[in-house]
Scaffold this motif. Structure first.
Motif, mmCIF file in Angstrom:
data_model
loop_
_atom_site.group_PDB
_atom_site.id
_atom_site.type_symbol
_atom_site.label_atom_id
_atom_site.label_comp_id
_atom_site.label_asym_id
_atom_site.label_seq_id
_atom_site.Cartn_x
_atom_site.Cartn_y
_atom_site.Cartn_z
ATOM 1 N N ARG A 118 -130.102 -75.942 -9.628
ATOM 2 C CA ARG A 118 -128.798 -75.275 -9.668
ATOM 3 C C ARG A 118 -128.296 -75.000 -8.261
ATOM 4 O O ARG A 118 -127.129 -75.224 -7.941
ATOM 5 N N ALA A 119 -129.201 -74.534 -7.429
ATOM 6 C CA ALA A 119 -128.826 -74.252 -6.043
ATOM 7 C C ALA A 119 -128.402 -75.533 -5.325
ATOM 8 O O ALA A 119 -127.394 -75.571 -4.614
ATOM 9 N N ARG A 120 -129.190 -76.592 -5.540
ATOM 10 C CA ARG A 120 -128.872 -77.863 -4.902
ATOM 11 C C ARG A 120 -127.500 -78.372 -5.313
ATOM 12 O O ARG A 120 -126.740 -78.900 -4.503
ATOM 13 N N VAL A 121 -127.221 -78.216 -6.600
ATOM 14 C CA VAL A 121 -125.936 -78.697 -7.102
ATOM 15 C C VAL A 121 -124.795 -77.911 -6.468
ATOM 16 O O VAL A 121 -123.805 -78.487 -6.007
ATOM 17 N N LEU A 122 -124.950 -76.599 -6.420
ATOM 18 C CA LEU A 122 -123.880 -75.785 -5.840
ATOM 19 C C LEU A 122 -123.641 -76.172 -4.381
ATOM 20 O O LEU A 122 -122.500 -76.302 -3.940
ATOM 21 N N GLU A 123 -124.737 -76.372 -3.678
ATOM 22 C CA GLU A 123 -124.628 -76.724 -2.264
ATOM 23 C C GLU A 123 -123.913 -78.065 -2.102
ATOM 24 O O GLU A 123 -122.988 -78.216 -1.302
ATOM 25 N N ALA A 124 -124.357 -79.024 -2.882
ATOM 26 C CA ALA A 124 -123.753 -80.350 -2.791
ATOM 27 C C ALA A 124 -122.284 -80.301 -3.205
ATOM 28 O O ALA A 124 -121.429 -80.930 -2.576
ATOM 29 N N ALA A 125 -122.008 -79.545 -4.240
ATOM 30 C CA ALA A 125 -120.630 -79.474 -4.734
ATOM 31 C C ALA A 125 -119.718 -78.908 -3.663
ATOM 32 O O ALA A 125 -118.593 -79.369 -3.472
ATOM 33 N N GLU A 126 -120.218 -77.914 -2.960
ATOM 34 C CA GLU A 126 -119.402 -77.317 -1.917
ATOM 35 C C GLU A 126 -119.060 -78.347 -0.839
ATOM 36 O O GLU A 126 -117.912 -78.463 -0.395
ATOM 37 N N VAL A 127 -120.070 -79.102 -0.464
ATOM 38 C CA VAL A 127 -119.863 -80.113 0.571
ATOM 39 C C VAL A 127 -118.867 -81.166 0.104
ATOM 40 O O VAL A 127 -117.902 -81.505 0.800
ATOM 41 N N VAL A 128 -119.105 -81.670 -1.078
ATOM 42 C CA VAL A 128 -118.261 -82.764 -1.567
ATOM 43 C C VAL A 128 -116.842 -82.275 -1.836
ATOM 44 O O VAL A 128 -115.866 -82.963 -1.531
ATOM 45 N N LEU A 129 -116.733 -81.073 -2.385
ATOM 46 C CA LEU A 129 -115.401 -80.544 -2.632
ATOM 47 C C LEU A 129 -114.662 -80.314 -1.318
ATOM 48 O O LEU A 129 -113.456 -80.532 -1.212
#
Lengths: 178, 178, 178, 178
Positions: free
Chosen positions: A9-20
């Motif tokens: 979950r943490a990884r996804v949030l981190e990645a999502a922030e970057v990609v967004l």
DNA sequence: TATGAATGAGCGTTCATTCAT
DNA sequence: AATGAATGAACGCTCATTCAT
């Protein structure tokens, strides 16, 4: 929640922030999953829709904003506290697109999700006004409008530190009345 | 260019502005073509990509901005001229998404297309400073940053007239140094 | 409609029938497009959803059923006409899944789409009853139920001609009362 | 097999029957697991694929059919026994989708799994023919075809009791030859 | 052994772009 | 020159199946 689920979950949030931040709202779930090193299904286990993922990031950001405002309110010169908070938020916005949206959705969009950052900022404003550091005729709406405007522009145009300093100086001058 | 081709080009630009204002960057070429009353192929004859169409609108907007700045520079109080221009641009931005992008791309994005609005605005700024209506230490970069910021925020959050007046008042205060 | 569009529409319908017969309702649009030799987008130009494509085939089938019933009603022995029609429909159903659904949706599902095959069949039944070839106490509901049942089973289990003949013989015996 | 494993197997079968009856073959393993109150993994411990689970239900149904046929064969009027069995199976099919598939796969599909319902039904048929209640020229293939057809249609179109009675009456008439 | 989190192929659908008409 | 039919990559999302816990 299982340990691996939490980590993902943490990884996804981190990645999502970057990609967004990079691609804006048109970022694709596939890209986010790839950067996070998980399958797309894993994202959907935690967040039922793309919109929900996005909102989760916004909520996270709002919480951090509230924290930061709280810290500054508790210590030091009230005028400096408000301006420091303002500048810090704008600085973050340069790097993190979503930060802006957090702030942005806070002040204006009534329909938006849970935590409200406004009380935290209002405390900073009131104290600054009581200390005479900010004009009494400045209200929350225009303060938030200025903050959101600075964040949007800083992020949209990648303000460098020098430009940020100079532009905020004008805004702060206008707020302080001197 | 044949007369009908010219007419089509104008129709497409007009329709594109409307549709882009309504749907943002995710507007579809089909929608634009339908509103313009032409086939999608006709758009592609004039504009090789969606991006090119978008840039054409931006260019169009820039030309209008330059016109308006020129008019204001030629007549009346220099301080008022700058602030009137500033406010007018922000007001337009509320309704026309693309306007902001025109302004936005103008000041900052180096890769951007032809007409440069900066000289026109610089004239307004210089005259206002010479008349003592704006602080001498304010430069073009921060003036444009403020203008772009106000446009972005006004459009993003649909500033109502009251909020616009109050927020710009703070900015103008900061610019004038009094 | 342009010539190529018409050709493609026909190709799509043909392919869809084959693929739907093979894979049932879970057939994929990609497979249909591949078999038709077109892109998936081409299907969607003609049929807005998978459901719509499916309905179009059903409608097509219903029209052919009505035609066939009409031809048979116009000529020859009334009893033979009904039984010939019945057998022909079942024979088709063996190969064409959708045929069954056409028939099937006809008698029962009230919500279903346009052409109604029932009047055409009712004519055959009435004439057969008047000629004394079918018992007078047989109504449309049970006739359609038998027809649908035979179609479903023939298709589901790939009745061979011998089995079809024998099974229909029992049904026809029951219908004729001798 | 451990006691809890056995209990889980039973729970899964029961849940699968309900969900498959409701959603057809597109039922999801998740739904079945949820209704059974187990994790999806638990299903896969007992049944290697969705298909295998499905087959297990079919086998279960076949066993019950054989039982019922056996009971009826042992008692009462042979003609009535066959027709009662036939009607009972069709009635069940209306409610339980899987019942039909059980019957269906029984007579025809050679590839299908273990218990064979045909001997049980054949006994009913032979006794009915010996008692003169059914024509001697009716064979097992067409009897099973009629039974499967009635089940498929009853389920597909939700035959109400009245329609069921009337339609089966025609079939029984055809079978009895009077 | 049981769980349910993770996977990723596959789904229906959209749309910028191309090209036959 | 203008049209809009055709294309197919890409999208958000689902779900049978696998495997770490």
């Amino acid at each position: 929640m299982r340990a691996d689920a939490q980590r993902n979950r943490a990884r996804v949030l981190e990645a999502a922030e970057v990609v967004l931040a990079r691609d804006g709202l048109s970022a694709s779930m596939r890209d986010i999953a790839d950067l996070a090193g998980v399958g797309v299904g894993t994202i959907y286990r935690q967040f039922p829709t793309k919109e929900a993922l996005y909102q989760a990031i916004v909520v996270d950001r709002k919480l951090r904003l509230i924290d930061r405002a709280g810290e500054l309110a508790g210590a030091g010169d009230p005028g400096e506290a408000l301006f420091t908070f303002f500048a810090a938020v704008v600085e973050d916005a340069t790097a993190k697109k979503v930060f802006t949206d957090a702030l942005t959705s806070a002040g204006i969009d009534a329909k938006e999700s849970a935590p409200d950052v406004r009380p935290a900022i209002e405390t900073l404003l009131t104290r600054a006004q009581e200390a005479g550091a900010v004009r009494r005729d400045v209200g929350m709406p225009e303060l938030l409008a200025l903050l959101a405007a600075a964040c949007l522009a800083a992020q949209h145009h990648r303000w460098d530190p020098d430009l940020r300093t100079k532009t905020l100086a004008v805004m702060f001058d206008g707020l302080s009345g001197r």
